[in-house]
Write an enzyme that holds these catalytic residues in place. Structure first.
Site, PDB file in Angstrom:
ATOM      1  N   ASP A   1       0.869  -1.186   0.000  1.00 11.97           N
ATOM      2  CA  ASP A   1       0.000   0.000   0.000  1.00 11.97           C
ATOM      3  C   ASP A   1       0.904   1.233   0.000  1.00 11.97           C
ATOM      4  OD1 ASP A   1      -1.635   2.185   0.681  1.00 11.97           O
ATOM      5  OD2 ASP A   1      -2.925   0.991   1.989  1.00 11.97           O
ATOM      6  N   HIS A   2       0.868   1.970  -1.096  1.00 11.80           N
ATOM      7  CA  HIS A   2       1.792   3.099  -1.229  1.00 11.80           C
ATOM      8  C   HIS A   2       1.482   4.246  -0.267  1.00 11.80           C
ATOM      9  CE1 HIS A   2       5.047   5.188  -2.986  1.00 11.80           C
ATOM     10  NE2 HIS A   2       5.059   4.503  -4.118  1.00 11.80           N
ATOM     11  N   ARG A   3       0.348   4.190   0.400  1.00 14.89           N
ATOM     12  CA  ARG A   3       0.065   5.220   1.405  1.00 14.89           C
ATOM     13  C   ARG A   3       0.867   4.935   2.670  1.00 14.89           C
ATOM     14  NH1 ARG A   3      -6.298   4.337   1.483  1.00 14.89           N
ATOM     15  NH2 ARG A   3      -5.439   2.278   1.937  1.00 14.89           N
TER      16      ARG A   3
END
Lengths: 361, 393, 324
Positions: free
Chosen positions: B362-364
């Site tokens: 998850d790039h967040r």
């Protein structure tokens, strides 16, 4: 040795009021010719009945049958004399202290006292049938109502007269000014009857206003009259004059009736906190009932038997009212919702159902 | 007959009165309104007149006693008198008709889903479209349990999961109905695909891993999971979760395991992997996979939520994958097929057992660098016999 | 087809009411020969005479108080209190007597009084000429409160209000007095207590009344361009409130945005939010948003635009609500 002249109450100072019977019962003005002996006796009887009932109501309050009761002792002549001057179709707009007037208009005392028993607000009797408006607690607001009612009768071309009762304190409120001003501008068939009893709860008239109340009428463009409010004949005469004038299209009159509130503001008030007992005792020298009795008997219009019968009748009446009051139950819970709207909205009906379901749990 | 006179409320809410002086005595006959007693209240001293005519039987309370409002003050003996008929009505008593409030809770079999805010939020976090969840709560409300079921890809009870087949003429195609599970999967992956996620890859030299796992008589997967737990200790973001303006770090490592079943992909959860030995993990994997396949997962298995996921894509021959993140996770590891590959070791090309290890993240929560470092550490561990030996057996 | 401004439509409503019932009286400040500061009583005194249409002194309390007395005398007063903030001297008479008299007299005496008050802002007016007093009146049991938003509906609501045996406060959005609408004046429109859906939509409901209805409608047009289908509701009646419509909107769209000029704190939006939550909690997909005036006294004309809910503000907050 001559009795010293009793000192009148402080707020009676200033302009000399109209007077027919002096405090000791002697005649100092013209006896009204339109009152026959039967009428004079009725005036006396009403004052005695009113006072006796007042005492009974205070007792009822002390016994827990009334919640708070505002007494009228000392003001019987101001109320009985003025009410006697009204025609049967004339309409009364009272405050919360006009029980004597209510009785004279045919309001059932037990229904009237529901207000002080807490079983209803001030209008469980038929106001239109009795021509006696709902008991009004907010000070002076009934004066605007009275002006509107008078206007309504005037627009219909009727010669009915409207009378608004209020106290010295009410003359400080805006609605007195607005109602009186409207009455003057429209020349309304309205009698503005002020019982200046010297006290607005604990505030004496001198702190309430610097001028003399009857003089304000000039500012509104109509006559003002100052009258000895404890002289039932003078009160009758002045009110009759004002009522006749209004009925003939002559417009409003402001009557300032000087009287004295013998009792406390109400049973919830301890008057000793702001006035001394000797002052109250001194005011009793100006009591309306002994004064009138002295003249009535002296003039041959009534005898001792009549006086006694008045006391007995007053006592019996008070007991009847007592029985009725004590038997008055609290209203059913539904009544809190029954008369809010002529056409209750759906949302109101739902809320009523919810509230009553809670009651029944 | 006996009548009790209670202490009245003399002044707008007073609670009691103090007896100052009795003005009558027991046994005395009194008249109506005759003064009985002087009472002091918070406001003033008050004389109470008699409410009845009769004989005083009992005076309740001595001088200076405080008598609470409502409690007996005097007991009287009075003559019985028929009670007067009360005049309660002045002619205007309305007939009461309380209509039942119109129903504001009509059952709506169709229309947008009903669910309380916490359930909606949780559904969103799990990546479940609440509109597709069958509600089993009151009035068709979607409950937390319904969400959990949907997350586990379970069929909801009492619901026919088949959609009507639409017959087409002259199109040359064929339609096949889909079951509840497939619909749930479709919904889940659609939602999950909206999370900004990327995949990074490493080639894993499986020589050490292969030797190690044969020694323990387990498949590679339990070893990879154990190694992953070890890696998480230094890289806690792998086991974290995005929560709007915050990141939630979780202590337990609950590994979602992708299991292929007849009904489709299921993701049973291996709970608290960080505290299990490799043998334990292996046994649990076997149990969960079997139970998933024959639909006999226990309640705890169904209710658990994964904090990280592992997909053994190699089991069906895939070399490398870009797995979509499972609901509730920030990382999914995919283990590709382990087979001989040409690797360059010390400048020479040699055949070694190798596999591609993919990490979708998850790039967040993670960046390329953080994810890359974590994956590098995982690979180092799995390629080192000494470190493998340090994993709990 | 005739074109009506709100002022003319209300004027016609008063005219028709005076014709239909000879107990109707119209009075207030400057309503006679001058026809009212917004011309709503224009021409009425000339047609009906100064017995039925007349000016009063500047005495808001007595204007309402005398209406009480007139009702006792069998009249049906339709009074005007010239501006929102100037209705406050009459609050005691309205709350203590107009609203309570029926119950006090156990239903014997009705208060068929209509109190018209030019209200709300948006006219770059002076201080005290742009207030939103609706909550004070709606909070008073025994009163009904309506807020027309268009000319044709203004006519219908005013006629309903005058015919109602209960007291009705009609808050007329003065910023809309000169807006035009084509059509025929009729009392066939829904009565007091019923809201109106101006535009249907499934994504979110914009609830508004008075001047804000038009802004909500404009916002809905803009939102459609962004792919959001907004339902626009004109409440028309604040007390009683159309519960059923509110519930349906919550159930069918799941999202509600209330728009009103009045300050947010204890504004009417709070009642909408509470009611919608009570009736349809499980249907709500997002917090109910309120686009309102700020919790500060109504500003001078030059700052008015920043105070009133603009179309942009409505659109922005609605988008947030939809994206929740």
């Amino acid at each position: 040795m001559a009795q010293p002249h009793p000192q009148p109450p402080a707020h009676w100072s200033g302009s000399e009021p109209r007077r027919i019977l002096a405090p000791d019962g002697s005649v100092v003005g013209p006896i009204p010719e339109d009152l026959d002996p039967a009428a004079l006796r009725k005036l006396y009887r009403w004052m005695v009945v009113a006072r006796r009932l007042d005492r009974e109501c205070i007792a009822l309050q002390r016994q827990g049958e009334l919640t708070v009761y505002p007494g009228h002792e000392g003001q019987e002549a101001a109320q009985v004399g003025s009410a006697w001057a009204l025609g049967s179709d004339d309409f009364v707009w009272p405050t919360f202290r006009e029980l004597p007037v209510a009785l004279m208009r045919g309001v059932d005392a037990v229904q009237y006292l529901q207000y002080h028993r807490g079983t209803w607000h001030g209008g469980p009797y038929d106001t239109r049938a009795t021509r006696f408006g709902p008991i009004c607690i907010p000070i002076s607001t009934q004066i605007a109502h009275a002006a509107g009612y008078a206007l309504g009768r005037q627009l219909d071309g009727s010669d009915d007269v409207t009378i608004a009762y209020f106290g010295d304190g009410a003359t400080s409120e805006g609605d007195f000014h607005e109602g009186a001003n409207l009455a003057g501008v429209r020349r309304l068939p309205l009698v503005l009857f002020c019982q200046n009893n010297g006290w607005a709860i604990s505030v004496p008239t001198a702190s309430q206003t610097a001028g003399e109340i009857w003089q304000r009428a000039e500012g509104y463009g109509f006559p003002g009259v100052r009258v000895d409010g404890n002289d039932v004949l003078a009160v009758y005469a002045a009110t009759r004059e004002a009522v006749d004038r209004a009925r003939a299209g002559g417009g409003p009159t402001l009557i300032e009736a000087l009287t004295y509130r013998i009792g406390a503001h109400s049973t919830a008030d301890d008057a000793r906190r702001y006035r001394a007992d000797p002052d109250v005792e001194a005011a009793r020298a100006f009591d309306p009932i002994p004064r009138f009795r002295t003249w009535l008997v002296g003039a041959g219009h009534a005898d001792d038997a009549f006086i006694t019968s008045c006391d007995e009748e007053a006592g019996a009446f008070a007991l009847t009212v007592r029985e009725g009051v004590v038997a008055t139950p609290a209203p059913p819970a539904e009544w809190a919702f029954d008369w809010v709207y002529a056409e209750p909205p759906v949302t109101f009906e739902r809320m009523r159902a919810e509230a009553l379901a809670m009651e029944r749990r | 007959m006996e009548r009790i006179f209670a202490m009245p409320d003399l002044g707008e809410g007073l609670e009691e009165g103090r007896i100052v002086e009795w003005l009558v005595g027991e046994g005395e006959d009194v008249a109506l309104n005759q003064p009985l007693v002087e009472v002091e209240t918070a406001k003033a001293a008050v004389e109470i007149p008699s409410p009845f005519a009769g004989k005083i039987v009992v005076l309740h309370g001595a001088v200076d006693a405080d008598v609470p409002v409502g409690s007996p003050l005097i007991t009287f003996d009075v003559e019985a008198v028929p009670a007067p008929v009360p005049d309660t009505d002045d002619g205007e008593l309305r007939t009461l008709s309380i209509s039942a409030p119109p129903s504001t809770q009509e059952r709506r079999p169709t229309g947008p889903a009903k669910a309380t805010p916490p359930v909606r939020k949780h559904a969103k976090e799990l990546g479940i479209d609440i509109e597709t969840v069958h509600g089993t709560g009151p009035d068709g409300r979607v409950t937390e349990a319904d969400i959990q079921r949907a997350a586990a890809g379970e069929q909801a009870p009492e619901r026919n999961g088949m959609i009507a087949v639409v017959a087409h003429q002259n199109v040359g195609s064929r339609l096949e109905p889909v079951g509840e599970v497939r619909r749930a999967i479709a919904a889940t992956v659609t939602t999950q695909a909206q999370i900004p996620q990327v995949t990074t890859f490493r080639t894993l030299d499986c020589t050490a891993l292969d030797a190690f796992r044969r020694g323990l008589e387990v498949s590679p997967l339990p070893v990879v999971i154990a190694a992953l737990c070890e890696t998480i200790r230094d890289h806690p973001l792998l086991n974290a979760k995005w929560l709007e303006d915050m990141i939630e770090f979780r202590d337990a490592v609950n590994v979602g395991l992708a299991v292929d079943t007849e009904r489709g992909l299921m993701v049973p959860v291996l709970q608290d992997a960080g505290r299990r030995s490799i043998d334990d993990i292996a046994a649990e994997i076997t149990r969960l996979a079997a139970a998933a396949r024959d639909d006999s997962l226990a309640l705890e298995d169904k209710l658990a939520t994964a904090t990280i996921a592992v997909s053994n894509t190699g089991s069906y021959g895939s070399e490398a994958g870009t797995p979509i993140l499972s609901p509730g996770t920030s990382v999914t590891i995919a283990l590709g097929v382990i087979q001989p590959r040409p690797l360059v070791i010390d400048g020479a090309v040699v055949a070694r057992l190798a596999a591609t290890l993919s990490m979708t993240f998850d790039h967040r929560v993670l960046d390329g660098a953080t994810a890359g470092r974590a994956l590098t550490d995982l690979v180092s561990l799995l390629e080192s016999p000494e470190r493998l030996g340090g994993l709990p057996r | 087809m005739t074109e009506w401004t709100l002022s003319r439509a209300l004027n016609e409503g008063l005219r028709d009411a005076l014709c239909a019932d000879d107990r109707v009286l119209v009075f207030g400040e400057d309503v006679g020969i001058s026809g009212g500061v917004f011309r709503v009583t224009d021409g009425l005194q000339g047609e009906f005479g100064d017995r039925r249409v007349f000016d009063t002194p500047i005495s808001e309390a007595a204007i309402v108080g005398s209406a009480v007395g007139l009702a006792f005398a069998g009249w049906r007063p339709v009074i005007e209190l010239q501006f929102d903030a100037f209705s406050y001297p009459a609050l005691e008479q309205i709350i203590d007597h107009v609203a309570k008299m029926r119950m006090r007299t156990r239903g014997r005496v009705d208060m068929p009084i209509t109190i018209r008050i030019p209200s709300f802002g948006g006219i770059k007016g002076k201080e005290h000429h742009g207030e939103s007093p609706e909550t004070y009146y709606a909070h008073t049991a025994g009163l009904k409160v309506v807020v027309p938003s268009t000319p044709l509906d203004g006519y219908a609501l005013l006629r309903h209000a005058i015919a109602d045996p209960d007291p009705v406060v009609v808050l007329e959005p003065k910023a809309r007095y000169w807006t035009k609408e084509e059509g025929d004046l009729t009392t066939e429109a829904p009565g007091i207590g019923v809201g109106r859906v101006l535009r249907d939509g499934g994504d979110v409901t914009l609830v508004a009344y008075g001047s804000m209805v038009a802004r909500a409608a404009d916002a809905a047009t803009q939102l459609a361009d962004a792919g959001i289908e907004a339902r626009v509701v004109d409440l028309r009646s604040l007390s009683p409130l159309d519960d059923d419509l509110l519930r349906r909107c919550a159930e069918e769209t799941g999202r509600i945005v209330v728009v009103h000029e009045a300050p947010r704190h204890v504004g009417f939006g709070a009642e909408i939010a509470a009611r919608a939550m009570e009736l349809a909690f499980d249907s709500l997909a997002a917090p109910i948003a309120r686009v309102t005036g700020w919790d500060a006294p109504y500003p001078p004309a030059s700052l008015e635009d920043g105070y009133l809910p603009s179309v942009d503000r409505i659109v922005a907050i609605t988008k947030e609500t939809v994206a929740y």
